[in-house]
Design an enzyme around this catalytic site. Structure first.
Site, short mmCIF file in Angstrom:
data_model
loop_
_atom_site.label_atom_id
_atom_site.label_comp_id
_atom_site.label_asym_id
_atom_site.label_seq_id
_atom_site.Cartn_x
_atom_site.Cartn_y
_atom_site.Cartn_z
CE LYS A 98 11.35 30.33 48.18
NZ LYS A 98 11.84 30.05 49.56
O1 LIG Z 1 8.05 26.55 46.46
C1 LIG Z 1 8.61 26.69 47.53
C2 LIG Z 1 9.92 27.13 47.64
C3 LIG Z 1 10.49 27.19 48.87
N1 LIG Z 1 9.83 26.86 49.98
C4 LIG Z 1 10.53 26.96 51.28
O2 LIG Z 1 10.66 25.66 51.84
C5 LIG Z 1 10.42 25.71 53.24
C6 LIG Z 1 9.17 24.90 53.54
O3 LIG Z 1 8.99 24.77 54.92
P1 LIG Z 1 7.93 23.72 55.57
O4 LIG Z 1 8.04 23.99 57.02
O5 LIG Z 1 8.42 22.33 55.20
O6 LIG Z 1 6.61 24.05 54.99
C7 LIG Z 1 10.28 27.16 53.62
O7 LIG Z 1 11.56 27.66 53.96
C8 LIG Z 1 9.81 27.81 52.33
O8 LIG Z 1 10.21 29.16 52.23
C9 LIG Z 1 8.54 26.40 49.89
O9 LIG Z 1 7.88 26.06 50.89
N2 LIG Z 1 7.96 26.33 48.66
#
Ligand SMILES: O=c1ccn([C@@H]2O[C@H](COP(=O)(O)O)[C@@H](O)[C@H]2O)c(=O)[nH]1
Length: 279
Positions: A98
Site C-alpha cells: 500500500k
Molecule cells: O481494503 C483492504 C485492502 C487490503 N487488505 C489487506 O488484506 C488482508 C486481509 O486479511 P484477512 O486476514 O483476510 O482479514 C490484510 O493483509 C489487509 O491488510 C484489506 O483487508 N482490506
C-alpha cells in the site's frame, strides 16, 4: 523482448487455477497458534509452509509486507525468499505494501517492487492513490516496462474507509469513482484485462460506483472480516468476472499442516465457483 503484461498473465492464472488470492499475513497470534515463536525463525517457517502448500495451486499469493517489516532486515530477507519461491512455483505474487507518496519518492517504491532487477520484484504491488492519482505515475510507468501490475485502493474493506473514499470530489463524483475512472483510462484498450487493478472490499453493502475499469478487482475482506464468496455478485455486479477474491486469516488459521491450508483454500475456491460460476 516485450514482457507479457500482468493483466494477461493474471487472466490466464484465473482461468487455469481459479481466481482465489491467499494472503500471507504472519500475525503474531497465528505464529503462536501454529506452535511457532514470534521471531524470525517462526516467520521463516510459517512463510515457507504457506508457499510450499499453496504456490502451485492458487492464482495469487499476497504477502502482507508489514508483518515482515516488523522483523527488520531479517524479516525482509524472509519476504524476498518467499517472493522468489512463490513465483518459481507458478503463483503470481501481489506485494501488499500500500505505497503512496509524492512522485519522486514513488519512483523509489517503483524501483523496489516493479524493477525486474530488484530483490523484491513482484508481479504486482498495492498502491494508495490518496496523494493524488497522478503521484502514482512512476509506478504505473515502471509496471508497464516490466510487465508487472498495480492494485490501487478504491473502496477498502475497513469500516473507516468511506470517510475519505466516499467523500465528494470538486466535480461531484465520489473520490473512489475519481480513482476508478483514472484506472479505467489507464486500462483503455487492454485485452484480455488491463494491468491496473482496483481494490474494492468484499465487505461493502454494495459498491455504489462504476467498477468497469477493464482491470482486475482485488476483493479483500473474505473470511476474518466477515464477507463470504456469496457476497461477490451483489457487491461487484457485472464486473464480478474480473474479481480476485482475497482471504488471509480464513485460510491461515487452518495451519500449520499443509493439508489444512490446502483444504481451506480449496473450500474457499469452491464457494467462489458456486457464487460466480463464470469465474
Ligand atoms: O481494503 C483492504 C485492502 C487490503 N487488505 C489487506 O488484506 C488482508 C486481509 O486479511 P484477512 O486476514 O483476510 O482479514 C490484510 O493483509 C489487509 O491488510 C484489506 O483487508 N482490506
Amino acid at each position: 523482448m516485450t514482457p507479457e503484461p500482468f493483466g494477461a498473465r493474471l487472466r490466464h492464472a484465473m482461468d487455469t487455477r481459479g481466481p482465489l488470492c491467499v494472503g500471507i499475513d504472519p500475525h503474531a497470534s497465528l505464529l503462536t497458534s501454529w506452535g511457532l515463536g514470534d521471531d524470525v525463525a517462526g516467520l521463516e517457517r510459517f512463510t515457507r509452509t504457506v508457499v510450499e502448500a499453496l504456490a502451485d495451486r492458487v492464482a495469487v499469493l499476497k504477502p502482507q509486507s508489514a508483518f515482515f517489516e516488523r522483523f527488520g532486515s531479517r524479516g525482509i530477507a524472509v519476504l524476498e525468499k518467499a517472493v522468489e519461491e512463490a513465483r518459481a512455483a507458478g503463483a503470481l505474487v501481489l506485494m501488499d505494501a500500500k505505497r503512496g507518496d509524492i512522485g519522486s519518492t514513488m519512483a523509489a517504491y517503483a524501483a523496489t517492487y516493479l524493477d525486474k532487477d530488484s530483490p523484491l520484484f513482484s508481479d504486482a504491488v498495492t498502491l494508495s492513490p490518496y496523494l493524488g492519482f497522478g503521484s502514482l505515475r512512476p509506478a504505473l510507468d515502471a509496471a508497464a516496462v516490466s510487465g508487472a501490475g498495480v492494485f490501487v485502493l478504491a473502496l477498502t474493506s475497513n469500516p473507516e474507509g468511506p470517510e475519505v473514499q466516499r467523500a465528494t470530489a470538486a466535480d461531484g463524483r465520489p473520490l473512489a469513482q475519481v480513482m476508478l475512472d483514472h484506472m479505467a483510462a489507464e486500462n483503455a484498450g487492454a485485452t484480455p484485462l488491463g494491468s491496473v487493478g482496483a481494490v474494492v472490499g468484499a465487505t461493502l453493502a454494495d459498491a455504489g460506483v462504476d467498477l468497469a475499469v477493464n482491470g482486475p478487482l482485488l476483493a479483500p475482506g473474505i473470511g476474518a472480516q466477515g464477507a463470504t464468496p456469496a457476497d461477490l455478485p451483489r457487491v461487484f455486479g457485472a464486473a464480478v468476472r474480473n474479481v480476485v477474491p482475497s482471504v488471509s486469516r480464513g485460510v491461515l488459521r487452518h495451519g500449520p499442516d499443509a493439508s489444512g491450508l490446502r483444504e481451506a483454500a480449496a473450500r474457499f475456491a469452491d464457494e467462489v465457483r458456486t457464487a460466480v460460476p463464470e469465474s
